[in-house]
Design an enzyme around this catalytic site. Sequence first.
Site, PDB file in Angstrom:
ATOM      1  N   LYS A   1       0.805  -1.227   0.000  1.00 51.83           N
ATOM      2  CA  LYS A   1       0.000   0.000   0.000  1.00 51.83           C
ATOM      3  C   LYS A   1       0.841   1.282   0.000  1.00 51.83           C
ATOM      4  O   LYS A   1       0.384   2.311  -0.481  1.00 51.83           O
ATOM      5  CB  LYS A   1      -0.954   0.004   1.196  1.00 51.83           C
ATOM      6  CG  LYS A   1      -2.113  -0.976   1.052  1.00 51.83           C
ATOM      7  CD  LYS A   1      -3.096  -0.824   2.190  1.00 51.83           C
ATOM      8  CE  LYS A   1      -4.161  -1.896   2.111  1.00 51.83           C
ATOM      9  NZ  LYS A   1      -5.183  -1.756   3.147  1.00 51.83           N
TER      10      LYS A   1
ATOM     11  N   TYR B   1     -12.517  -9.966   9.585  1.00 50.28           N
ATOM     12  CA  TYR B   1     -13.764 -10.621   9.173  1.00 50.28           C
ATOM     13  C   TYR B   1     -13.670 -12.139   9.164  1.00 50.28           C
ATOM     14  O   TYR B   1     -14.653 -12.828   8.924  1.00 50.28           O
ATOM     15  CB  TYR B   1     -14.289 -10.091   7.836  1.00 50.28           C
ATOM     16  CG  TYR B   1     -13.260 -10.077   6.727  1.00 50.28           C
ATOM     17  CD1 TYR B   1     -13.065 -11.176   5.914  1.00 50.28           C
ATOM     18  CD2 TYR B   1     -12.499  -8.937   6.498  1.00 50.28           C
ATOM     19  CE1 TYR B   1     -12.122 -11.149   4.899  1.00 50.28           C
ATOM     20  CE2 TYR B   1     -11.557  -8.896   5.494  1.00 50.28           C
ATOM     21  CZ  TYR B   1     -11.364 -10.014   4.691  1.00 50.28           C
ATOM     22  OH  TYR B   1     -10.428  -9.979   3.695  1.00 50.28           O
TER      23      TYR B   1
HETATM   24  P1  NAP Z   1      -0.274  -4.125   9.784  1.00 51.87           P
HETATM   25  O1  NAP Z   1       0.005  -2.832   9.100  1.00 51.87           O
HETATM   26  O2  NAP Z   1       0.680  -5.215   9.693  1.00 51.87           O
HETATM   27  O3  NAP Z   1      -0.499  -3.757  11.364  1.00 51.87           O
HETATM   28  C1  NAP Z   1      -0.711  -4.772  12.314  1.00 51.87           C
HETATM   29  C2  NAP Z   1      -1.124  -4.169  13.644  1.00 51.87           C
HETATM   30  O4  NAP Z   1      -1.482  -5.251  14.510  1.00 51.87           O
HETATM   31  C3  NAP Z   1       0.002  -3.412  14.342  1.00 51.87           C
HETATM   32  O5  NAP Z   1      -0.565  -2.348  15.104  1.00 51.87           O
HETATM   33  C4  NAP Z   1       0.586  -4.492  15.275  1.00 51.87           C
HETATM   34  O6  NAP Z   1       1.227  -3.980  16.411  1.00 51.87           O
HETATM   35  C5  NAP Z   1      -0.694  -5.181  15.695  1.00 51.87           C
HETATM   36  N1  NAP Z   1      -0.505  -6.537  16.185  1.00 51.87           N
HETATM   37  C6  NAP Z   1      -0.169  -7.616  15.470  1.00 51.87           C
HETATM   38  N2  NAP Z   1      -0.148  -8.704  16.261  1.00 51.87           N
HETATM   39  C7  NAP Z   1      -0.487  -8.292  17.511  1.00 51.87           C
HETATM   40  C8  NAP Z   1      -0.649  -8.947  18.753  1.00 51.87           C
HETATM   41  N3  NAP Z   1      -0.456 -10.260  18.875  1.00 51.87           N
HETATM   42  N4  NAP Z   1      -1.020  -8.220  19.830  1.00 51.87           N
HETATM   43  C9  NAP Z   1      -1.236  -6.884  19.701  1.00 51.87           C
HETATM   44  N5  NAP Z   1      -1.100  -6.212  18.555  1.00 51.87           N
HETATM   45  C10 NAP Z   1      -0.731  -6.904  17.466  1.00 51.87           C
HETATM   46  O7  NAP Z   1      -1.670  -4.732   9.298  1.00 51.87           O
HETATM   47  P2  NAP Z   1      -2.959  -3.932   8.784  1.00 51.87           P
HETATM   48  O8  NAP Z   1      -2.894  -3.746   7.326  1.00 51.87           O
HETATM   49  O9  NAP Z   1      -3.146  -2.722   9.641  1.00 51.87           O
HETATM   50  O10 NAP Z   1      -4.119  -5.001   9.053  1.00 51.87           O
HETATM   51  C11 NAP Z   1      -4.521  -5.285  10.385  1.00 51.87           C
HETATM   52  C12 NAP Z   1      -5.798  -6.130  10.370  1.00 51.87           C
HETATM   53  O11 NAP Z   1      -6.860  -5.408   9.745  1.00 51.87           O
HETATM   54  C13 NAP Z   1      -5.655  -7.443   9.599  1.00 51.87           C
HETATM   55  O12 NAP Z   1      -6.308  -8.437  10.350  1.00 51.87           O
HETATM   56  C14 NAP Z   1      -6.410  -7.172   8.326  1.00 51.87           C
HETATM   57  O13 NAP Z   1      -6.985  -8.343   7.772  1.00 51.87           O
HETATM   58  C15 NAP Z   1      -7.500  -6.242   8.800  1.00 51.87           C
HETATM   59  N6  NAP Z   1      -8.016  -5.394   7.696  1.00 51.87           N
HETATM   60  C16 NAP Z   1      -9.340  -5.469   7.401  1.00 51.87           C
HETATM   61  C17 NAP Z   1      -9.860  -4.685   6.380  1.00 51.87           C
HETATM   62  C18 NAP Z   1     -11.321  -4.799   6.026  1.00 51.87           C
HETATM   63  O14 NAP Z   1     -11.708  -4.355   4.932  1.00 51.87           O
HETATM   64  N7  NAP Z   1     -12.146  -5.340   6.883  1.00 51.87           N
HETATM   65  C19 NAP Z   1      -9.036  -3.802   5.662  1.00 51.87           C
HETATM   66  C20 NAP Z   1      -7.675  -3.719   6.018  1.00 51.87           C
HETATM   67  C21 NAP Z   1      -7.185  -4.524   7.053  1.00 51.87           C
HETATM   68  P3  NAP Z   1       2.793  -3.595  16.364  1.00 51.87           P
HETATM   69  O15 NAP Z   1       2.860  -2.232  15.738  1.00 51.87           O
HETATM   70  O16 NAP Z   1       3.219  -3.618  17.776  1.00 51.87           O
HETATM   71  O17 NAP Z   1       3.471  -4.637  15.530  1.00 51.87           O
END
Ligand code: NAP
Length: 530
Positions: free
Chosen positions: A313, A488
């Site tokens: 992204k 989801y």
């Molecule tokens: P990302 O940029 O990799 O960020 C991951 C986030 O999760 C960071 O804040 C990370 O914390 C935290 N994290 C990961 N494992 C953790 C744990 N065990 N305990 C606490 N915090 C944890 O990923 P992203 O793109 O933001 O996506 C995050 C989620 O949103 C995914 O599950 C994705 O599928 C979902 N999502 C959904 C949609 C939708 O349309 N519904 C759209 C986009 C994303 P740190 O900074 O400490 O590593």
Amino acid sequence: MICLSCTGSTNNTNLDTIIRNRDFIDIIEIRADFLESEELAGLGDFPVKAGLPCILTYRKPEDGGNNRGALTSGGKIDVDGRCQIFADAIAGGGWKYVDLEDDALSRSEIELVRAVEYEGGRVIKSFHDFNGVPDGIAERMLANSYGDRFIPKAAVMPIDSEGLIKILEAHLRLAEIKKSSNGFSCINGPFLTDYILVGMGAIGVPSRIMAGAWGSMLTYASDGDIKAAPGHLSPAELALNYNYKDLRPETSVFGIIGNPVMHSKSPAIHNAAFKAEDLDAVYLPFETTKPEVLIENAAELNLYGLSVTVPHKQAVIKSAYWLDDSVSAIGACNTLVRRTAPAGSEQGSAALTSREPASSKADGLWHGYNTDWLGFLAPIDRLLDEGRIKTPLDGGRALVIGAGGAARAVVYSLVRRGMDVTIVNRTVEKAVKLAEQFGCRGAGLDQAGSGYSIVVQTTSAGMAPDFEGNPLPDFDFTGVELAYDIIYVPEKTMFLKKAEQAGCAIMNGIGMLEAQAAEQFRLFTGRVMQ
Ligand code: NAP
């Protein structure tokens, strides 16, 4: 044509698989290297029972064949034994095609070729490469056709998007020769009426979906747990989700780029929408570590729009000629559109009309957007309108858990709605940095506090297969908060279960996914997704 590759251990299992897939397939390949030895003798009348054109194949282990095949031992096959079994099978005249490797030149194999041709069948001369996409595929295939006597086939494994483009370029060359051969306008050039070319593995999947449109005689598909080759889709997926039989060289291509992407629901959502609008367009999953290669080769791919997911992204921003304000503000681009309209125009990329290709309408300039933030807000607003939740978004206090890419879009949306936002994250510095950017508060997970009207969970903790994960297991819900988890899968995370037990209204991320896809569809096509 969709070719079902059958990997059953008995002829009856294969017949059952054919019956199950009958509506979606045109031709069958029997992978005899998966049959038990006593079944080999029963191959003679198989085509009659199957009722469709059949290809007989016994793949060598080094070409992806079954290591435990009846004629295989120590990683090698009994070449003469294979010829004997094949000769017996084709004696009845029912087998339309026999697949032999392009280095199959032993005396018994040459005799087998003659026998196949005597029975009115055709030999497919194949080669496989599991280590990459070699140079000169088209030339090797032309040589293997022996002036159109054989059907040349190549199955190669792209290890990056450059490999996928090499496959496309081989198609362009072969398809051109095929076109002039079918029109008899290749008097002094190569002659080729049919060929088969597919890319294997996740990166090769677009080439399997587009095989027919790009010029290949067929694409292979598997049904069941044993895939005949890496990257096989099922016949139903190809026929129903991807509309395989309607795809043409002119079909406008859209897709999702990310790594990984094969789990994505976006192809199902967008292809259903194209179908509902009767658009000559297809949406493909492009697994890639090099998005710029696909973007640079958009014209060859006939590519007009892309959804962008993790981890690209940020990286794709530099590829865009024009950026929507949301991209600059959020720092992430999840949608790229090749446009004709002036920068910033709301008109669809290609202004598609029914069954009309987009190719003549785009100028090749990429425009970048972020639809995640609108997708995040839309389900809340819908539930508010329907009176199913009572928490108005405007004003009030919001807690956002997480500071990753998705959190940026969520915080942007909430701040735009005038909310007082607190961000908490496992890595405190990331929460603080994001908060500084949007003028809100950032802290560690232990500083979550209370008194929020909405709590949004944006971390990947709790996402399948981490079903027990919950980034804030001790958060004290009062029952008045709207609890929104953007995950989801599963439908109800531990975070949502806990909020529900406390009496909160809850929502998961499926509405966000669908709403951001609907916004992408509007940007891609200028139409409203039904
Ligand atoms: P990302 O940029 O990799 O960020 C991951 C986030 O999760 C960071 O804040 C990370 O914390 C935290 N994290 C990961 N494992 C953790 C744990 N065990 N305990 C606490 N915090 C944890 O990923 P992203 O793109 O933001 O996506 C995050 C989620 O949103 C995914 O599950 C994705 O599928 C979902 N999502 C959904 C949609 C939708 O349309 N519904 C759209 C986009 C994303 P740190 O900074 O400490 O590593």
